[in-house]
Design a protein around this motif. Structure first.
Motif, PDB file in Angstrom:
ATOM      1  N   ILE A 223      23.931   8.057 -89.095  1.00 48.22           N
ATOM      2  CA  ILE A 223      23.884   9.209 -88.026  1.00 48.22           C
ATOM      3  C   ILE A 223      25.072   9.925 -88.344  1.00 48.22           C
ATOM      4  O   ILE A 223      26.133   9.280 -88.105  1.00 48.22           O
ATOM      5  CB  ILE A 223      23.482   8.501 -86.573  1.00 48.22           C
ATOM      6  CG1 ILE A 223      22.321   7.597 -86.635  1.00 48.22           C
ATOM      7  CG2 ILE A 223      23.314   9.566 -85.747  1.00 48.22           C
ATOM      8  CD1 ILE A 223      20.907   8.258 -87.143  1.00 48.22           C
ATOM      9  N   VAL A 224      24.827  11.284 -88.579  1.00 45.73           N
ATOM     10  CA  VAL A 224      26.097  12.182 -88.570  1.00 45.73           C
ATOM     11  C   VAL A 224      25.819  13.431 -87.776  1.00 45.73           C
ATOM     12  O   VAL A 224      25.023  14.019 -87.918  1.00 45.73           O
ATOM     13  CB  VAL A 224      26.398  12.587 -90.044  1.00 45.73           C
ATOM     14  CG1 VAL A 224      27.757  13.410 -90.315  1.00 45.73           C
ATOM     15  CG2 VAL A 224      26.626  11.215 -90.960  1.00 45.73           C
ATOM     16  N   SER A 225      26.655  13.656 -86.916  1.00 47.54           N
ATOM     17  CA  SER A 225      26.487  14.704 -85.868  1.00 47.54           C
ATOM     18  C   SER A 225      25.181  14.828 -85.318  1.00 47.54           C
ATOM     19  O   SER A 225      24.674  15.825 -85.060  1.00 47.54           O
ATOM     20  CB  SER A 225      26.806  16.224 -86.676  1.00 47.54           C
ATOM     21  OG  SER A 225      28.327  16.289 -86.805  1.00 47.54           O
TER      22      SER A 225
ATOM     23  N   ILE B 244      21.899   9.408 -82.123  1.00 50.81           N
ATOM     24  CA  ILE B 244      20.698  10.634 -82.085  1.00 50.81           C
ATOM     25  C   ILE B 244      20.766  11.061 -80.895  1.00 50.81           C
ATOM     26  O   ILE B 244      20.508  10.303 -79.730  1.00 50.81           O
ATOM     27  CB  ILE B 244      19.472  10.273 -82.839  1.00 50.81           C
ATOM     28  CG1 ILE B 244      19.629   9.956 -84.361  1.00 50.81           C
ATOM     29  CG2 ILE B 244      18.527  11.181 -82.512  1.00 50.81           C
ATOM     30  CD1 ILE B 244      18.170   9.388 -84.842  1.00 50.81           C
ATOM     31  N   THR B 245      20.814  12.435 -80.447  1.00 48.01           N
ATOM     32  CA  THR B 245      20.582  12.925 -79.173  1.00 48.01           C
ATOM     33  C   THR B 245      19.263  13.350 -79.119  1.00 48.01           C
ATOM     34  O   THR B 245      18.794  14.186 -79.605  1.00 48.01           O
ATOM     35  CB  THR B 245      21.711  14.402 -79.046  1.00 48.01           C
ATOM     36  OG1 THR B 245      23.118  13.775 -79.361  1.00 48.01           O
ATOM     37  CG2 THR B 245      21.573  14.854 -77.661  1.00 48.01           C
ATOM     38  N   ALA B 246      18.687  12.938 -77.939  1.00 45.58           N
ATOM     39  CA  ALA B 246      17.248  13.011 -77.386  1.00 45.58           C
ATOM     40  C   ALA B 246      17.416  14.683 -76.967  1.00 45.58           C
ATOM     41  O   ALA B 246      18.252  14.987 -76.298  1.00 45.58           O
ATOM     42  CB  ALA B 246      16.946  12.031 -76.621  1.00 45.58           C
ATOM     43  N   ARG B 247      16.309  15.042 -77.355  1.00 43.15           N
ATOM     44  CA  ARG B 247      16.132  16.620 -76.988  1.00 43.15           C
ATOM     45  C   ARG B 247      15.162  16.723 -75.798  1.00 43.15           C
ATOM     46  O   ARG B 247      14.403  15.727 -75.448  1.00 43.15           O
ATOM     47  CB  ARG B 247      15.798  17.430 -78.091  1.00 43.15           C
ATOM     48  CG  ARG B 247      16.547  17.016 -79.301  1.00 43.15           C
ATOM     49  CD  ARG B 247      16.302  18.435 -80.159  1.00 43.15           C
ATOM     50  NE  ARG B 247      16.929  18.190 -81.438  1.00 43.15           N
ATOM     51  CZ  ARG B 247      18.135  18.355 -81.662  1.00 43.15           C
ATOM     52  NH1 ARG B 247      18.994  18.633 -80.718  1.00 43.15           N
ATOM     53  NH2 ARG B 247      18.805  18.268 -82.849  1.00 43.15           N
TER      54      ARG B 247
ATOM     55  N   PHE C 153      14.891  14.452 -71.545  1.00 41.60           N
ATOM     56  CA  PHE C 153      15.435  12.990 -71.922  1.00 41.60           C
ATOM     57  C   PHE C 153      16.804  12.751 -71.897  1.00 41.60           C
ATOM     58  O   PHE C 153      17.433  11.771 -71.760  1.00 41.60           O
ATOM     59  CB  PHE C 153      14.791  12.414 -73.077  1.00 41.60           C
ATOM     60  CG  PHE C 153      13.274  12.288 -72.593  1.00 41.60           C
ATOM     61  CD1 PHE C 153      12.857  11.432 -71.827  1.00 41.60           C
ATOM     62  CD2 PHE C 153      12.687  13.013 -73.628  1.00 41.60           C
ATOM     63  CE1 PHE C 153      11.389  11.364 -71.619  1.00 41.60           C
ATOM     64  CE2 PHE C 153      11.098  13.189 -73.459  1.00 41.60           C
ATOM     65  CZ  PHE C 153      10.463  12.197 -72.339  1.00 41.60           C
ATOM     66  N   GLY C 154      17.763  14.059 -72.189  1.00 44.56           N
ATOM     67  CA  GLY C 154      19.124  13.798 -72.437  1.00 44.56           C
ATOM     68  C   GLY C 154      19.653  12.993 -73.591  1.00 44.56           C
ATOM     69  O   GLY C 154      18.898  12.853 -74.447  1.00 44.56           O
ATOM     70  N   ALA C 155      20.776  12.601 -73.384  1.00 46.02           N
ATOM     71  CA  ALA C 155      21.647  12.118 -74.650  1.00 46.02           C
ATOM     72  C   ALA C 155      21.259  10.620 -74.501  1.00 46.02           C
ATOM     73  O   ALA C 155      21.389   9.837 -73.352  1.00 46.02           O
ATOM     74  CB  ALA C 155      22.970  12.057 -74.624  1.00 46.02           C
TER      75      ALA C 155
END
Length: 188
Positions: free
Chosen positions: A40-42, A177-180, A183-185
């Motif tokens: 996981i990158v950025s 991984i940032t949830a979109r 659901f937020g982060a």
């Protein structure tokens, strides 16, 4: 040094002639491919190229068929010479979020320096799924130039972040991984 083949969800989908959302909306939820197998990158998953190649079903069967022509184009585009099968075989990677943490600036400042050009940041090693990625060695080799271009010494190399990235224990911005949506982060 051998350069590994790496795929983001767009490249993964491309070599199988499916839409990019198939990876995250179908393959991952069904357990066909896992974020556990990706680095996981950025905030985005990137899989080792050999794992992506091995994802194909046997020729002639129904379902996931690897497009060898598109794979060859991707390897040429990346200058890739190896197909690693596990994320442990990948070199430590840096995206804009990690780049910012590495030099103690915001992601916006790092992105602006990249867009502006002028040699402050080295050329990215990869441009995958719309995201620039550098191997950590590329970033650290260019660090003297980056620091030299820093106005008022704003950019400062954070040795503890470099060490965490090197040892694959970095857990700062961009490491999940940032949830979109609503659901937020979330951490993956």
């Amino acid at each position: 040094m051998a350069k590994p083949l790496i795929v983001g969800r767009k490249e993964f989908a491309k070599i199988y002639n499916v839409v990019p959302t198939a990876v995250s909306d179908l393959w991952v939820p069904r357990g066909l491919v896992s974020y556990e197998d990706a680095v996981i990158v950025s905030g985005k998953p990137f899989w080792p190229g050999g794992l992506a190649v091995d994802f194909a079903l046997p020729p002639g069967s129904r379902g996931r068929q690897l497009d060898e022509t598109l794979l060859a184009e991707l390897e040429k585009e990346q200058g890739a010479t190896t197909r690693p099968k596990s994320k442990g075989e990948l070199p430590p990677l840096v995206g804009l979020q990690e780049y910012a943490a590495l030099f103690g600036v915001t992601q916006q400042v790092a992105a602006s320096a990249r867009r502006r050009g002028g040699g402050m940041l080295p050329a990215e090693d990869y441009l995958l799924s719309g995201s620039p990625l550098w191997m950590l060695t590329t970033v650290l080799d260019a660090a003297p130039t980056t620091l030299e271009h820093s106005r008022k010494g704003t950019w400062q190399l954070q040795e503890q972040v470099a060490e965490a990235l090197r040892e694959r224990r970095y857990d700062g911005p961009g490491s999940w991984i940032t949830a979109r949506g609503n659901f937020g982060a979330k951490k993956a």
